[in-house]
Design a protein around this motif. Sequence first.
Motif, short mmCIF file in Angstrom:
data_model
loop_
_atom_site.label_atom_id
_atom_site.label_comp_id
_atom_site.label_asym_id
_atom_site.label_seq_id
_atom_site.Cartn_x
_atom_site.Cartn_y
_atom_site.Cartn_z
N LYS A 63 0.84 -1.20 0.00
CA LYS A 63 0.00 0.00 0.00
C LYS A 63 0.87 1.25 0.00
O LYS A 63 1.94 1.28 0.61
CB LYS A 63 -0.91 0.03 1.24
CG LYS A 63 -1.99 -1.02 1.28
CD LYS A 63 -2.85 -0.87 2.52
CE LYS A 63 -3.96 -1.92 2.57
NZ LYS A 63 -4.81 -1.76 3.79
N ASN A 64 0.37 2.27 -0.68
CA ASN A 64 1.05 3.56 -0.67
C ASN A 64 -0.02 4.65 -0.83
O ASN A 64 -0.95 4.50 -1.61
CB ASN A 64 2.07 3.65 -1.81
CG ASN A 64 2.74 5.00 -1.86
OD1 ASN A 64 2.25 5.91 -2.52
ND2 ASN A 64 3.86 5.13 -1.18
N GLN A 65 0.17 5.72 -0.06
CA GLN A 65 -0.84 6.77 -0.08
C GLN A 65 -0.20 8.14 -0.29
O GLN A 65 0.81 8.46 0.35
CB GLN A 65 -1.62 6.76 1.25
CG GLN A 65 -2.93 7.52 1.21
CD GLN A 65 -3.71 7.34 2.51
OE1 GLN A 65 -3.23 7.72 3.58
NE2 GLN A 65 -4.90 6.75 2.43
N LYS A 67 -1.00 12.19 -0.11
CA LYS A 67 -1.97 13.12 0.47
C LYS A 67 -1.73 14.55 -0.03
O LYS A 67 -0.59 14.96 -0.24
CB LYS A 67 -1.87 13.08 2.00
CG LYS A 67 -2.26 11.73 2.59
CD LYS A 67 -2.21 11.75 4.10
CE LYS A 67 -2.65 10.40 4.67
NZ LYS A 67 -2.64 10.41 6.15
N SER A 74 -6.60 12.40 -0.30
CA SER A 74 -5.58 11.34 -0.43
C SER A 74 -5.92 10.41 -1.59
O SER A 74 -7.10 10.21 -1.90
CB SER A 74 -5.45 10.54 0.86
OG SER A 74 -6.63 9.83 1.13
N GLU A 76 -4.83 6.58 -2.84
CA GLU A 76 -4.15 5.34 -2.42
C GLU A 76 -3.95 4.39 -3.59
O GLU A 76 -4.78 4.33 -4.50
CB GLU A 76 -4.96 4.64 -1.34
CG GLU A 76 -4.25 3.43 -0.73
CD GLU A 76 -5.07 2.76 0.35
OE1 GLU A 76 -4.69 2.84 1.53
OE2 GLU A 76 -6.11 2.17 0.00
N LYS A 77 -2.86 3.69 -3.53
CA LYS A 77 -2.64 2.60 -4.49
C LYS A 77 -2.26 1.36 -3.68
O LYS A 77 -1.58 1.46 -2.66
CB LYS A 77 -1.54 2.94 -5.50
CG LYS A 77 -0.18 3.26 -4.90
CD LYS A 77 0.79 3.71 -5.98
CE LYS A 77 2.07 4.27 -5.37
NZ LYS A 77 2.97 4.86 -6.38
N LYS A 78 -2.73 0.25 -4.12
CA LYS A 78 -2.40 -0.99 -3.41
C LYS A 78 -2.48 -2.17 -4.37
O LYS A 78 -3.09 -2.08 -5.45
CB LYS A 78 -3.33 -1.21 -2.22
CG LYS A 78 -4.80 -1.41 -2.57
CD LYS A 78 -5.61 -1.63 -1.30
CE LYS A 78 -7.08 -1.86 -1.62
NZ LYS A 78 -7.88 -2.11 -0.40
N GLN A 130 -5.11 1.79 -8.33
CA GLN A 130 -4.28 2.99 -8.42
C GLN A 130 -5.09 4.12 -9.06
O GLN A 130 -6.19 3.91 -9.59
CB GLN A 130 -3.02 2.71 -9.25
CG GLN A 130 -3.32 2.27 -10.68
CD GLN A 130 -2.07 1.91 -11.44
OE1 GLN A 130 -0.99 2.41 -11.16
NE2 GLN A 130 -2.21 1.03 -12.43
N ASN A 134 -1.73 8.93 -8.40
CA ASN A 134 -0.82 8.09 -7.61
C ASN A 134 -0.69 6.71 -8.27
O ASN A 134 -1.15 5.71 -7.73
CB ASN A 134 -1.33 7.95 -6.17
CG ASN A 134 -0.31 7.28 -5.26
OD1 ASN A 134 0.88 7.19 -5.59
ND2 ASN A 134 -0.76 6.82 -4.10
#
Length: 206
Positions: A63-65, A67, A74, A76-78, A130, A134
Amino acid sequence: MLRRILIGIAIIGGIFLLFKYCDFKKKDDGDITYNTNLIQQQILNVGKLVVTEGHFSEVITYKNQQKYLLDMLSFEKKALVVINADVTVSYDLHKMKYEIDEKNKTITIVSIPKEEIKISPDIQFYDVEQSKLNPFTGDDYNKINKSVKANLAKKIEKSTLKTNAQNRLISELSKILILTNTMGWKLQYEGKVIESEKDFGQKIKL
């Protein structure tokens, strides 16, 4: 006349003993050369790549967020990441260093190469989420790859793979020990005479 005959016999006897002694020395030297060549050939036979293979699997969620606007917005990508990795632990015995002391009939192993660990992961991504603000980038893949290898390294340390590789190494080195024992030679490593596989194991696993 008798004295001359006795002197002649003594001279002939001396010459015979001299030749006998020289022949013995020549035979002894020949035995040493033969034994040395035999041992060198055995070391060459042992000098190969000893490889132990293993397989590891794991599943992680990445996971990466990102903001924005003081963390009010925000993106997020996961992704679900499935890893299947082939791992090899090898010893390249071509790199083993040794010395042969013919006079004292001693083989000294100077150094044994350290194990080489190779990790070849196959990484598959599933359920990727995604956004355009992001997206997944090469940096993400590098982070995942680095994390995967670090986790696998920990798993390898806790597994029996390295121990199995060491056991195979000891088995190969023991072939030299068997030959030296059979021929009446000594085998040394790290200042100690090696008399059994157990001796090798205690030294290598320190």
